[in-house]
Design a protein around this motif. Structure first.
Motif, mmCIF file in Angstrom:
data_model
loop_
_atom_site.group_PDB
_atom_site.id
_atom_site.type_symbol
_atom_site.label_atom_id
_atom_site.label_comp_id
_atom_site.label_asym_id
_atom_site.label_seq_id
_atom_site.Cartn_x
_atom_site.Cartn_y
_atom_site.Cartn_z
ATOM 1 N N GLN A 358 40.640 80.410 55.431
ATOM 2 C CA GLN A 358 41.013 79.019 54.661
ATOM 3 C C GLN A 358 41.806 79.708 53.372
ATOM 4 O O GLN A 358 41.591 80.510 53.250
ATOM 5 N N PRO A 359 42.493 78.177 53.204
ATOM 6 C CA PRO A 359 42.573 78.868 51.518
ATOM 7 C C PRO A 359 42.009 79.381 50.563
ATOM 8 O O PRO A 359 41.080 78.790 50.915
ATOM 9 N N ARG A 360 42.537 80.053 49.476
ATOM 10 C CA ARG A 360 41.445 79.968 48.790
ATOM 11 C C ARG A 360 41.878 80.120 47.136
ATOM 12 O O ARG A 360 43.711 80.259 46.782
ATOM 13 N N ALA A 361 41.889 79.007 46.507
ATOM 14 C CA ALA A 361 42.570 77.922 45.014
ATOM 15 C C ALA A 361 41.869 79.019 44.214
ATOM 16 O O ALA A 361 41.155 79.386 43.930
ATOM 17 N N ARG A 362 43.054 79.109 42.844
ATOM 18 C CA ARG A 362 42.243 79.405 41.851
ATOM 19 C C ARG A 362 43.472 78.876 40.241
ATOM 20 O O ARG A 362 44.242 78.942 40.568
ATOM 21 N N PHE A 363 42.253 78.605 40.014
ATOM 22 C CA PHE A 363 43.353 77.450 38.462
ATOM 23 C C PHE A 363 43.139 78.240 37.779
ATOM 24 O O PHE A 363 42.964 79.838 36.967
ATOM 25 N N GLU A 364 44.768 78.644 37.316
ATOM 26 C CA GLU A 364 45.184 79.683 36.177
ATOM 27 C C GLU A 364 45.517 79.603 34.988
ATOM 28 O O GLU A 364 45.145 79.658 33.259
ATOM 29 N N THR A 365 45.533 77.932 34.309
ATOM 30 C CA THR A 365 45.275 77.276 33.151
ATOM 31 C C THR A 365 43.507 77.273 33.216
ATOM 32 O O THR A 365 42.608 76.133 33.854
ATOM 33 N N PRO A 366 43.550 77.392 32.034
ATOM 34 C CA PRO A 366 41.992 77.527 31.922
ATOM 35 C C PRO A 366 41.230 76.582 31.682
ATOM 36 O O PRO A 366 41.809 74.588 30.915
ATOM 37 N N ILE A 367 39.768 75.522 32.529
ATOM 38 C CA ILE A 367 39.481 74.300 31.988
ATOM 39 C C ILE A 367 38.112 74.430 31.852
ATOM 40 O O ILE A 367 37.337 74.752 32.640
ATOM 41 N N PHE A 368 37.584 73.533 31.390
ATOM 42 C CA PHE A 368 36.211 73.028 31.346
ATOM 43 C C PHE A 368 35.943 71.879 32.720
ATOM 44 O O PHE A 368 35.709 70.672 31.971
ATOM 45 N N HIS A 369 35.141 72.268 33.790
ATOM 46 C CA HIS A 369 34.918 71.089 34.491
ATOM 47 C C HIS A 369 33.490 71.737 35.532
ATOM 48 O O HIS A 369 33.476 72.704 36.401
ATOM 49 N N GLN A 370 33.239 70.596 35.993
ATOM 50 C CA GLN A 370 32.354 71.035 36.877
ATOM 51 C C GLN A 370 32.260 71.349 38.151
ATOM 52 O O GLN A 370 30.775 71.335 39.264
ATOM 53 N N ILE A 372 34.538 73.426 38.770
ATOM 54 C CA ILE A 372 35.517 74.893 39.223
ATOM 55 C C ILE A 372 35.179 75.376 38.013
ATOM 56 O O ILE A 372 34.219 75.264 36.538
ATOM 57 N N SER A 373 34.800 76.283 39.109
ATOM 58 C CA SER A 373 33.731 77.807 38.308
ATOM 59 C C SER A 373 34.241 78.535 37.168
ATOM 60 O O SER A 373 35.781 77.949 37.030
ATOM 61 N N ALA A 374 33.688 79.052 36.609
ATOM 62 C CA ALA A 374 34.301 79.709 35.030
ATOM 63 C C ALA A 374 35.847 80.551 36.052
ATOM 64 O O ALA A 374 36.339 80.936 33.961
ATOM 65 N N ASP A 375 36.010 81.161 36.731
ATOM 66 C CA ASP A 375 37.637 82.007 36.513
ATOM 67 C C ASP A 375 38.218 81.305 37.634
ATOM 68 O O ASP A 375 38.606 81.767 37.039
ATOM 69 N N GLY A 376 37.799 79.593 37.053
ATOM 70 C CA GLY A 376 39.150 78.712 37.932
ATOM 71 C C GLY A 376 39.063 78.733 39.478
ATOM 72 O O GLY A 376 39.822 78.120 39.607
ATOM 73 N N THR A 377 37.951 78.968 40.161
ATOM 74 C CA THR A 377 37.536 78.299 41.758
ATOM 75 C C THR A 377 37.732 76.968 41.999
ATOM 76 O O THR A 377 36.407 76.794 41.398
ATOM 77 N N PRO A 378 37.965 76.151 42.275
ATOM 78 C CA PRO A 378 37.958 75.242 42.923
ATOM 79 C C PRO A 378 37.000 74.808 44.020
ATOM 80 O O PRO A 378 36.749 75.690 44.913
ATOM 81 N N CYS A 379 35.781 73.949 43.695
ATOM 82 C CA CYS A 379 34.227 73.435 44.468
ATOM 83 C C CYS A 379 35.142 72.333 44.906
ATOM 84 O O CYS A 379 34.728 71.308 44.165
ATOM 85 N N TYR A 380 35.634 72.141 46.722
ATOM 86 C CA TYR A 380 36.069 70.918 47.501
ATOM 87 C C TYR A 380 35.777 71.414 48.896
ATOM 88 O O TYR A 380 35.736 72.103 49.419
ATOM 89 N N GLY A 381 35.968 70.082 49.716
ATOM 90 C CA GLY A 381 35.946 70.339 50.908
ATOM 91 C C GLY A 381 36.742 69.311 51.895
ATOM 92 O O GLY A 381 37.540 68.174 51.155
ATOM 93 N N VAL A 382 37.300 69.678 53.027
ATOM 94 C CA VAL A 382 38.427 69.169 53.795
ATOM 95 C C VAL A 382 37.310 68.909 54.918
ATOM 96 O O VAL A 382 37.147 69.412 55.594
ATOM 97 N N LYS A 383 38.273 68.072 55.328
ATOM 98 C CA LYS A 383 37.496 67.707 56.644
ATOM 99 C C LYS A 383 37.616 69.024 57.534
ATOM 100 O O LYS A 383 38.776 68.951 57.656
ATOM 101 N N PHE A 384 37.296 69.083 58.862
ATOM 102 C CA PHE A 384 36.780 69.517 59.321
ATOM 103 C C PHE A 384 38.723 69.476 60.660
ATOM 104 O O PHE A 384 39.750 70.722 60.921
ATOM 105 N N ARG A 385 39.009 68.768 60.756
ATOM 106 C CA ARG A 385 40.098 68.555 61.833
ATOM 107 C C ARG A 385 41.578 68.365 60.821
ATOM 108 O O ARG A 385 42.586 68.301 61.274
ATOM 109 N N LYS A 386 40.967 68.559 59.277
ATOM 110 C CA LYS A 386 42.027 68.464 57.808
ATOM 111 C C LYS A 386 42.597 70.020 57.955
ATOM 112 O O LYS A 386 43.266 69.890 57.093
#
Length: 445
Positions: A358-370, A372-386
């Motif tokens: 599956q794709p791996r995402a990384r925010f390059e612009t610094p952001i403080f968000h619950q 999104i990890s400190a290194d910019g990796t977002p926590c998200y989910g996608v339906k199995f069929r999508k």
């Protein structure tokens, strides 16, 4: 009865795969529905926190009249008893499985199923598993209190070492100690994939390989914090305390080595980052060969650009150097929210083995968000069929970013500091908002 049981198993597997539960995963081969693999990700705030615990379930033709046979395969070659009810030989003691005597009404019934089994096993992974041993439910003597603390400490250590670190090192092929890796491989038996008569060594069936890699990137900061805390609490080289109910080959023995575990966690993270970065070069080669996956992703990119325009979404999508395996998204903060006016760029890297990887995402612009990890990796989910639709991944990331009233879910704790502030006191939430707004403003400069 046989056909009906297969239909029932297929429906239950599909239902769990479609579910958005972040702590359970199931898989099976289409040609062998009676043998199901399951992954339970250890519950937060327990010594099993975010560990990867795998189980093999074998369903007979009498299912659901009879419960399946369940075996834990995360035992480090039969040497690690992770719970009073999960033996080092893989036996899982549960009344609904008929492997333990229970109260009336706790035994198996056809109304139960795959999900109820996994949730019952997950419930064993508590904050104080010492109490799971019969006769120790209400133990509160001086020795019991010490044993409870010691038991939690060694389970936490082995959760990191065995269920997380050894597993990822196996997947990445980086473990320097072949004897330890051999033992780990022996305790995680895999089914060979049919190679159509080829003389090559059959590849192991590892349905959770990609999931574990992506979740490691989510929870890396938590793993590191756990190891550092453990290093402060015990001395490296100190032997594990043996519990009163442990004995013979059914125990958890060893020594603490948190210093080494910290180094191995850092090495795994670096290797995963390098692997992700390497996808772009692999993808460029696949594009040059006009591989099917490259053509598919190029088409998906064109369709996604058109869909964003059609739906009036202001965000911009482009390919890095025309490479369909490297998508760059510029996100414009949603008006009237803490993100208003922000300009955030994240990269979506795709594997030539997409969608199996599956794709791996990384925010390059610094952001403080619950989410999104400190290194910019977002926590998200996608339906199995999508999972094979790249636009669905982008939309899911944006949805997680913009969610205004999310339900409390400690399984999304990928940025411990942000998570603590977001779900803390009113003053904590204000501080969270200030930190977020500060980076939003910086993103516009």
């Amino acid at each position: 009865m046989s056909d009906q049981s297969i239909i029932r198993i297929g429906k239950e597997v599909m239902a769990l795969q479609e579910d958005s539960d972040l702590s359970l995963a199931v898989a099976c081969r289409d040609s062998d529905l009676r043998n199901v693999r399951a992954m339970i990700i250890g519950p937060p705030d327990t010594p099993y926190e975010f560990g990867f615990f795998e189980f093999a379930l074998k369903f007979s033709r009498d299912y659901p009249r009879k419960s399946p046979n369940v075996t834990c395969t995360t035992t480090n070659s039969g040497t690690c008893r992770f719970n009073p009810n999960i033996y080092s030989n893989g036996k899982v003691c549960l009344s609904i499985l008929g492997t333990w005597r229970g109260e009336r009404g706790e035994e198996w019934s056809a109304a139960q199923g795959l999900e109820s089994i996994l949730l019952s096993i997950q419930s064993l992974m508590s904050g104080n598993p010492y109490e799971n041993e019969p006769g120790f439910e209400d133990a509160n003597g001086p020795n019991d209190k010490k044993n409870q603390k010691d038991y939690v400490q060694k389970i936490r250590h082995e959760t990191l070492r065995v269920s997380i670190i050894l597993r990822l090192e196996q997947f990445l092929g980086t473990r320097s100690d072949p004897l330890e890796l051999l033992r780990h491989n022996q305790c995680n038996p895999t089914e060979d994939i049919d190679m159509d008569g080829s003389d090559e060594q059959p590849a192991p069936y590892e349905p959770f390989k990609d999931l574990c890699k992506r979740r490691f990137l989510w929870y890396y900061d938590t793993y590191l914090a756990t190891a550092r805390k453990g290093k402060e609490e015990v001395t490296d080289g100190q032997p594990f305390a043996r519990m009163p109910f442990e004995g013979g080959n059914n125990s958890m023995d060893g020594r603490f080595c948190y210093g080494e575990l910290i180094k191995r966690l850092v090495d795994i993270k670096a290797t995963l980052d390098a692997e992700t970065a390497g996808w772009a070069a692999e993808g460029a080669a696949a594009k040059a060969k006009e591989a099917t996956v490259a053509v598919n992703l190029a088409r998906q990119f064109e369709q996604s650009v058109e869909a964003f325009k059609r739906d009036g979404m202001p965000h911009n999508i482009e390919l890095e150097n025309g490479n369909p395996f490297a998508w760059v998204v510029t996100y414009f903060g949603k008006p009237m929210t803490n993100l208003d006016g922000g300009l955030f760029r994240f990269r979506l890297m795709l594997s030539p083995r997409f969608p199996q990887e599956q794709p791996r995402a990384r925010f390059e612009t610094p952001i403080f968000h619950q989410r999104i990890s400190a290194d910019g990796t977002p926590c998200y989910g996608v339906k199995f069929r999508k999972r094979d639709d790249v636009r669905s991944h982008i939309e899911a990331i944006i949805e997680a970013l913009e969610e205004e009233n999310p339900p409390y879910d400690p399984r999304t704790m990928v940025h411990p500091e942000a998570h603590k502030l977001y779900w803390g006191s009113q003053e904590d939430r204000k501080l969270y908002n200030r930190k977020l707004r500060r980076l939003v403003q910086q993103s516009m400069e």
